[in-house]
Design a protein around this motif. Structure first.
Motif, PDB file in Angstrom:
ATOM      1  N   LEU A  24       0.820  -1.207   0.000  1.00  0.00           N
ATOM      2  CA  LEU A  24       0.000   0.000   0.000  1.00  0.00           C
ATOM      3  C   LEU A  24       0.854   1.257   0.000  1.00  0.00           C
ATOM      4  CD1 LEU A  24      -2.861  -0.884   2.525  1.00  0.00           C
ATOM      5  CD2 LEU A  24      -3.082  -0.552   0.054  1.00  0.00           C
ATOM      6  N   ILE A  25       1.912   1.243   0.787  1.00  0.00           N
ATOM      7  CA  ILE A  25       2.802   2.406   0.867  1.00  0.00           C
ATOM      8  C   ILE A  25       3.470   2.665  -0.481  1.00  0.00           C
ATOM      9  CG2 ILE A  25       4.934   3.305   1.890  1.00  0.00           C
ATOM     10  CD1 ILE A  25       4.140   1.780   4.469  1.00  0.00           C
ATOM     11  N   LEU A  26       3.990   1.615  -1.092  1.00  0.00           N
ATOM     12  CA  LEU A  26       4.685   1.779  -2.370  1.00  0.00           C
ATOM     13  C   LEU A  26       3.714   2.192  -3.475  1.00  0.00           C
ATOM     14  CD1 LEU A  26       7.232  -1.183  -2.322  1.00  0.00           C
ATOM     15  CD2 LEU A  26       7.461   1.143  -1.430  1.00  0.00           C
ATOM     16  N   ASP A  27       2.534   1.604  -3.481  1.00  0.00           N
ATOM     17  CA  ASP A  27       1.532   1.994  -4.476  1.00  0.00           C
ATOM     18  C   ASP A  27       1.131   3.456  -4.291  1.00  0.00           C
ATOM     19  OD1 ASP A  27       1.569  -0.566  -5.476  1.00  0.00           O
ATOM     20  OD2 ASP A  27      -0.309  -1.185  -4.522  1.00  0.00           O
ATOM     21  N   ALA A  28       0.978   3.876  -3.030  1.00  0.00           N
ATOM     22  CA  ALA A  28       0.609   5.266  -2.748  1.00  0.00           C
ATOM     23  C   ALA A  28       1.689   6.225  -3.203  1.00  0.00           C
ATOM     24  CB  ALA A  28       0.351   5.427  -1.242  1.00  0.00           C
ATOM     25  N   LEU A  29       2.942   5.872  -2.952  1.00  0.00           N
ATOM     26  CA  LEU A  29       4.048   6.728  -3.359  1.00  0.00           C
ATOM     27  C   LEU A  29       4.077   6.864  -4.878  1.00  0.00           C
ATOM     28  CD1 LEU A  29       6.591   8.362  -2.900  1.00  0.00           C
ATOM     29  CD2 LEU A  29       7.885   6.222  -2.695  1.00  0.00           C
ATOM     30  N   GLU A  30       3.873   5.773  -5.581  1.00  0.00           N
ATOM     31  CA  GLU A  30       3.899   5.849  -7.046  1.00  0.00           C
ATOM     32  C   GLU A  30       2.761   6.732  -7.558  1.00  0.00           C
ATOM     33  OE1 GLU A  30       4.686   3.293 -11.048  1.00  0.00           O
ATOM     34  OE2 GLU A  30       4.513   2.212  -9.145  1.00  0.00           O
ATOM     35  N   ARG A  31       1.580   6.635  -6.969  1.00  0.00           N
ATOM     36  CA  ARG A  31       0.471   7.483  -7.399  1.00  0.00           C
ATOM     37  C   ARG A  31       0.800   8.959  -7.201  1.00  0.00           C
ATOM     38  NH1 ARG A  31      -2.597   3.561  -4.719  1.00  0.00           N
ATOM     39  NH2 ARG A  31      -2.911   4.933  -2.922  1.00  0.00           N
ATOM     40  N   LEU A  32       1.385   9.284  -6.073  1.00  0.00           N
ATOM     41  CA  LEU A  32       1.710  10.677  -5.772  1.00  0.00           C
ATOM     42  C   LEU A  32       2.780  11.223  -6.717  1.00  0.00           C
ATOM     43  CD1 LEU A  32       1.749  10.502  -1.869  1.00  0.00           C
ATOM     44  CD2 LEU A  32       0.085  11.745  -3.283  1.00  0.00           C
ATOM     45  N   LEU A  33       3.741  10.380  -7.063  1.00  0.00           N
ATOM     46  CA  LEU A  33       4.837  10.831  -7.927  1.00  0.00           C
ATOM     47  C   LEU A  33       4.370  11.162  -9.340  1.00  0.00           C
ATOM     48  CD1 LEU A  33       7.736   8.428  -6.846  1.00  0.00           C
ATOM     49  CD2 LEU A  33       7.513  10.871  -6.344  1.00  0.00           C
ATOM     50  N   ALA A  34       3.209  10.669  -9.719  1.00  0.00           N
ATOM     51  CA  ALA A  34       2.679  10.974 -11.047  1.00  0.00           C
ATOM     52  C   ALA A  34       2.355  12.455 -11.200  1.00  0.00           C
ATOM     53  CB  ALA A  34       1.435  10.133 -11.319  1.00  0.00           C
ATOM     54  N   SER A  35       2.154  13.150 -10.064  1.00  0.00           N
ATOM     55  CA  SER A  35       1.812  14.577 -10.134  1.00  0.00           C
ATOM     56  C   SER A  35       2.720  15.469  -9.301  1.00  0.00           C
ATOM     57  CB  SER A  35       0.366  14.787  -9.663  1.00  0.00           C
ATOM     58  OG  SER A  35       0.198  14.326  -8.329  1.00  0.00           O
ATOM     59  N   THR A  36       3.517  14.847  -8.402  1.00  0.00           N
ATOM     60  CA  THR A  36       4.326  15.646  -7.479  1.00  0.00           C
ATOM     61  C   THR A  36       5.713  15.042  -7.324  1.00  0.00           C
ATOM     62  OG1 THR A  36       2.296  16.087  -6.217  1.00  0.00           O
ATOM     63  CG2 THR A  36       4.394  16.690  -5.178  1.00  0.00           C
ATOM     64  N   PRO A  37       6.783  15.813  -7.529  1.00  0.00           N
ATOM     65  CA  PRO A  37       8.134  15.268  -7.331  1.00  0.00           C
ATOM     66  C   PRO A  37       8.372  14.929  -5.868  1.00  0.00           C
ATOM     67  CG  PRO A  37       8.219  17.633  -7.714  1.00  0.00           C
ATOM     68  CD  PRO A  37       6.804  17.218  -7.981  1.00  0.00           C
ATOM     69  N   LEU A  38       9.284  14.029  -5.625  1.00  0.00           N
ATOM     70  CA  LEU A  38       9.545  13.581  -4.258  1.00  0.00           C
ATOM     71  C   LEU A  38       9.987  14.728  -3.360  1.00  0.00           C
ATOM     72  CD1 LEU A  38       9.504  10.903  -2.639  1.00  0.00           C
ATOM     73  CD2 LEU A  38      11.969  10.763  -3.021  1.00  0.00           C
ATOM     74  N   SER A  39      10.681  15.700  -3.926  1.00  0.00           N
ATOM     75  CA  SER A  39      11.161  16.840  -3.130  1.00  0.00           C
ATOM     76  C   SER A  39      10.028  17.630  -2.496  1.00  0.00           C
ATOM     77  CB  SER A  39      12.013  17.771  -4.001  1.00  0.00           C
ATOM     78  OG  SER A  39      11.237  18.287  -5.075  1.00  0.00           O
ATOM     79  N   GLU A  40       8.823  17.521  -3.063  1.00  0.00           N
ATOM     80  CA  GLU A  40       7.678  18.268  -2.541  1.00  0.00           C
ATOM     81  C   GLU A  40       6.744  17.403  -1.712  1.00  0.00           C
ATOM     82  OE1 GLU A  40       5.722  20.299  -5.745  1.00  0.00           O
ATOM     83  OE2 GLU A  40       7.605  21.104  -6.546  1.00  0.00           O
ATOM     84  N   LEU A  41       7.127  16.148  -1.497  1.00  0.00           N
ATOM     85  CA  LEU A  41       6.328  15.237  -0.685  1.00  0.00           C
ATOM     86  C   LEU A  41       6.978  15.028   0.669  1.00  0.00           C
ATOM     87  CD1 LEU A  41       5.493  12.419  -3.285  1.00  0.00           C
ATOM     88  CD2 LEU A  41       3.935  14.185  -2.427  1.00  0.00           C
ATOM     89  N   ASP A  42       6.164  14.757   1.683  1.00  0.00           N
ATOM     90  CA  ASP A  42       6.709  14.337   2.964  1.00  0.00           C
ATOM     91  C   ASP A  42       6.048  13.027   3.377  1.00  0.00           C
ATOM     92  OD1 ASP A  42       4.217  14.954   4.123  1.00  0.00           O
ATOM     93  OD2 ASP A  42       4.861  16.990   4.626  1.00  0.00           O
ATOM     94  N   VAL A  43       6.545  12.434   4.435  1.00  0.00           N
ATOM     95  CA  VAL A  43       6.068  11.129   4.872  1.00  0.00           C
ATOM     96  C   VAL A  43       4.585  11.166   5.217  1.00  0.00           C
ATOM     97  CG1 VAL A  43       6.227   9.478   6.775  1.00  0.00           C
ATOM     98  CG2 VAL A  43       8.301  10.219   5.597  1.00  0.00           C
ATOM     99  N   GLU A  44       4.122  12.244   5.809  1.00  0.00           N
ATOM    100  CA  GLU A  44       2.720  12.332   6.202  1.00  0.00           C
ATOM    101  C   GLU A  44       1.796  12.256   4.985  1.00  0.00           C
ATOM    102  OE1 GLU A  44       0.004  14.681   9.453  1.00  0.00           O
ATOM    103  OE2 GLU A  44       2.142  15.088   9.259  1.00  0.00           O
ATOM    104  N   GLN A  45       2.180  12.883   3.896  1.00  0.00           N
ATOM    105  CA  GLN A  45       1.372  12.822   2.675  1.00  0.00           C
ATOM    106  C   GLN A  45       1.331  11.400   2.115  1.00  0.00           C
ATOM    107  OE1 GLN A  45       3.778  16.202   1.040  1.00  0.00           O
ATOM    108  NE2 GLN A  45       1.868  16.687  -0.022  1.00  0.00           N
ATOM    109  N   ILE A  46       2.484  10.736   2.122  1.00  0.00           N
ATOM    110  CA  ILE A  46       2.548   9.364   1.612  1.00  0.00           C
ATOM    111  C   ILE A  46       1.711   8.439   2.478  1.00  0.00           C
ATOM    112  CG2 ILE A  46       4.067   7.420   1.062  1.00  0.00           C
ATOM    113  CD1 ILE A  46       6.336   9.531   0.717  1.00  0.00           C
ATOM    114  N   ALA A  47       1.825   8.586   3.790  1.00  0.00           N
ATOM    115  CA  ALA A  47       1.054   7.754   4.720  1.00  0.00           C
ATOM    116  C   ALA A  47      -0.440   7.974   4.537  1.00  0.00           C
ATOM    117  CB  ALA A  47       1.470   8.060   6.152  1.00  0.00           C
TER     118      ALA A  47
END
Length: 224
Positions: A24-47
C-alpha cells in the motif's frame, strides 16, 4: 512536515498484513509521484495516501527516500521479467532471427513496461547522486543492465556475428548509461526529449552500431 533523517529500522515480520501494508505504501508513493516530485512530498502525505498513520509508515521505511528505493527494487524485478521472456535478445537470440529484429523487440518490450512507471524512474535518475538509499539501488539497476548487455555482446562475438572490438564490459557500460540519460530526458519530459518510439529507435541504433558495427548484419554470415 519535514521528513525524518535516515535511520535504521527493524522490519516487521512478513505476515500477510505486513506485506499488504508495505505494498500500500509503495503503491501510494507511485500514485503521488505521477503529479508531485519527491522533493515536494513528505512522509505524512505518503502515509495519508496509503491510508495509514505516519507512525505506521516508519514501521516499514526510515524515510521517503527509503520507500523510493524499495519501489525501485520492485521495478527492477519488473524489468528482469522482460529480460527473461522467451525470445529476449538478452537471453539467447535464436540463430535464424536477425540481430536487429531481436534487439528491437526486446528494447520496445522493456521501454513499454517501464514507461508506465516513468515518474518513479524520473526520480531515480534525478536523486541517485544525492540520496544514498536511491544511489545504491539505481547503481545496482545499471549494473544488472550492464551485465546483461555484456553477456549478450560476448555471445554475439563468440558466434562470429558481432566483430571483436572494445572490451565487452566497457561497451555495455557505455550503452547502459547512454540509455539511462536518454530515458531520463523522456521520463522527465524535458524540452526536446524523445518520444517513446523515438527513444526505442535511438537506443536500437546505438546498440547495433556499437555492438555489430552494422545496421542489420546477416545472422547466417559468420565474420570469423
Amino acid at each position: 512536515m519535514a521528513d525524518l533523517p535516515t535511520r535504521a529500522v527493524r522490519r516487521p515480520r512478513a505476515t500477510a498484513t505486513a506485506v499488504r501494508r508495505d505494498t500500500l505504501i509503495l503503491d501510494a508513493l507511485e500514485r503521488l509521484l505521477a503529479s508531485t516530485p519527491l522533493s515536494e512530498l513528505d512522509v505524512e502525505q505518503i502515509a495519508a495516501e496509503a491510508g495509514i498513520t505516519r507512525t505506521r509508515f516508519y514501521a516499514y521505511y526510515s524515510s521517503k527516500h527509503d520507500a523510493l528505493a524499495a519501489l525501485l527494487r520492485r521495478l527492477i524485478a519488473v524489468r528482469t521479467e522482460v529480460y527473461e521472456q522467451p525470445g529476449s535478445w538478452f537471453i539467447d537470440r535464436a540463430p535464424d532471427v536477425r540481430p536487429r529484429e531481436a534487439l528491437r523487440e526486446t528494447i520496445e518490450a522493456v521501454t513499454r513496461r517501464w514507461w508506465a512507471h516513468r515518474f518513479v524512474l524520473r526520480e531515480a535518475c534525478d536523486l541517485w547522486t544525492v540520496a544514498p538509499q536511491v544511489r545504491e539501488v539505481w547503481l545496482d539497476a545499471i549494473d544488472i543492465a550492464t551485465t546483461r548487455i555484456e553477456t549478450a555482446i560476448q555471445r554475439e562475438r563468440d558466434r562470429g556475428i558481432a566483430p571483436p572490438g572494445l572490451d565487452a564490459r566497457t561497451t555495455a557500460q557505455a550503452l547502459a548509461w547512454q540509455a539511462e540519460r536518454l530515458n531520463f530526458r523522456a521520463w522527465a519530459q524535458l524540452p526536446q526529449s524523445l518520444s517513446q518510439s523515438e527513444l526505442c529507435e535511438v537506443c536500437l541504433t546505438a546498440f547495433m552500431r556499437m555492438i555489430y558495427l552494422a545496421d542489420d548484419p546477416d545472422p547466417e554470415h559468420v565474420t570469423k
